[in-house]
Enzyme design. Structure first.
Site, PDB file in Angstrom:
ATOM      1  N   ALA A 276       0.817  -1.213   0.000  1.00  0.00           N
ATOM      2  CA  ALA A 276       0.000   0.000   0.000  1.00  0.00           C
ATOM      3  C   ALA A 276       0.853   1.267   0.000  1.00  0.00           C
ATOM      4  CB  ALA A 276      -0.933  -0.001   1.212  1.00  0.00           C
ATOM      5  N   SER A 280       0.635   5.241  -1.925  1.00  0.00           N
ATOM      6  CA  SER A 280       0.361   6.301  -0.937  1.00  0.00           C
ATOM      7  C   SER A 280      -0.919   6.024  -0.153  1.00  0.00           C
ATOM      8  CB  SER A 280       0.264   7.677  -1.607  1.00  0.00           C
ATOM      9  OG  SER A 280       1.504   8.052  -2.170  1.00  0.00           O
ATOM     10  N   LYS A 281      -1.234   4.733   0.002  1.00  0.00           N
ATOM     11  CA  LYS A 281      -2.368   4.354   0.845  1.00  0.00           C
ATOM     12  C   LYS A 281      -1.909   4.017   2.260  1.00  0.00           C
ATOM     13  CE  LYS A 281      -4.868   2.596  -3.172  1.00  0.00           C
ATOM     14  NZ  LYS A 281      -5.322   1.392  -3.907  1.00  0.00           N
ATOM     15  N   ALA A 282      -0.600   3.902   2.426  1.00  0.00           N
ATOM     16  CA  ALA A 282       0.035   3.780   3.742  1.00  0.00           C
ATOM     17  C   ALA A 282       1.273   4.667   3.709  1.00  0.00           C
ATOM     18  CB  ALA A 282       0.410   2.332   4.049  1.00  0.00           C
TER      19      ALA A 282
END
Length: 311
Positions: A276, A280-282
């Site tokens: 992720a 850029s989801k984490a």
């Protein structure tokens, strides 16, 4: 640092067992211990809001009270789930039940009016009650919406909040969320018995469900939060909705997932959380733990051990 062999003793607490897991390395037991410690850190962090996602039959699988406890104690801010879990929560609220030990001859089960979810069973009679009760609730909500400025349009999040306000069952996830200001999102709501009844109701009633409307409210919750942690049980749409909702803010700060799926197919459900970061989801430096296994067995263990350490 050496791997410690797991030592079991009579009458040991779950938190003590988790300490044994912690010293056992980074295989399954070690990951479970890391997930439990991360859960403690997320809940104890006063600046962190927790988003929880549930995919798969977790209410039929026995996690209803555990999710309710997280909501009742305000340990999660947002719940993102499938329409099926919404349906099964309401089925129990209306007096229905989930059953076990009924056998596996599916043709005989069908003849007897019984549906099977692996080794959990439901009765068609309970769904008939569900259908009649949910229509009554839709009628109440429809009259309320018709009388305000929305012109019969309602977001999924608000629809579920309104449903929760009309449920009397104190153990209902929807009712508890309503009482404790926990927002429930179900982006795949239509793909369920709830959704089927909703579609049928809208054939002759003025009620329009706006899925895009949820994003306005959800994005506000994301940007209002200093930090966001995520508990992801299973994968699929609820997991992606949880991660993608944090995309514009650079991703989640912490997260744990429990999944049975494998990463080789490239599916989101089996993707390790580290992946992720590339989307850029984490965030860079985020604390992430992926546990491979059955959430109905592992999450109760993880949460039970965490309870001794939660402030």
């Amino acid at each position: 640092m050496k791997v410690n062999q797991i030592s079991i003793k009579k009458d040991m607490k779950v938190s003590e067992l988790m300490e044994e897991f912690k010293g056992s390395g980074v295989l399954g037991a070690g990951r479970v211990a890391r997930a439990s410690n991360l859960l403690v850190n997320m809940i104890n962090d006063p600046d962190m809001d927790i988003f929880m996602s549930m995919a798969g039959p977790l209410v039929p699988g026995g996690l209803r009270y555990i999710v309710g406890d997280l909501i009742r104690n305000k340990r999660i801010k947002v719940l993102i789930t499938s329409g099926a879990n919404i349906t099964h929560d309401l089925l129990e609220s209306f007096g229905g039940r989930h059953y076990r030990d009924l056998g596996f001859n599916d043709e005989e089960l069908n003849d007897a009016g019984i549906g099977r979810i692996s080794d959990v069973y439901t009765q068609s009679e309970d769904f008939e009650v569900f259908e009649s009760e949910i229509i009554k609730i839709f009628e109440t909500i429809s009259k309320k919406i018709d009388n305000d400025k929305d012109n019969g349009i309602i977001s999924i999040q608000r629809l579920l909040k309104e449903v929760g306000s009309l449920i009397e069952d104190e153990n209902s996830i929807l009712r508890l969320a309503y009482e404790n200001d926990v927002s429930i999102f179900a982006p795949g709501l239509i793909d369920s018995m709830f959704g089927l009844q909703l579609w049928m109701f809208t054939q002759d009633h003025k009620l329009v469900v706006d899925a895009v409307g949820d994003m306005h409210y959800l994005s506000d919750l994301v940007f209002e939060s200093d930090k966001i942690g995520a508990i992801m049980l299973g994968g699929g749409l609820p997991k992606h909705y949880t991660l993608a909702s944090n995309l514009l803010k650079g991703g989640i700060d912490s997260g744990l997932q429990i999944t049975m799926d494998r990463p080789e197919t490239g599916s989101l459900s089996g993707a390790p959380l580290e992946e992720a970061k590339s989307w850029s989801k984490a965030k860079h430096g985020s604390n992430l733990v992926t546990v491979v296994g059955d959430a109905t067995a592992l999450f109760p263990l993880i949460y039970a051990a965490a309870l001794d350490k939660i402030d």
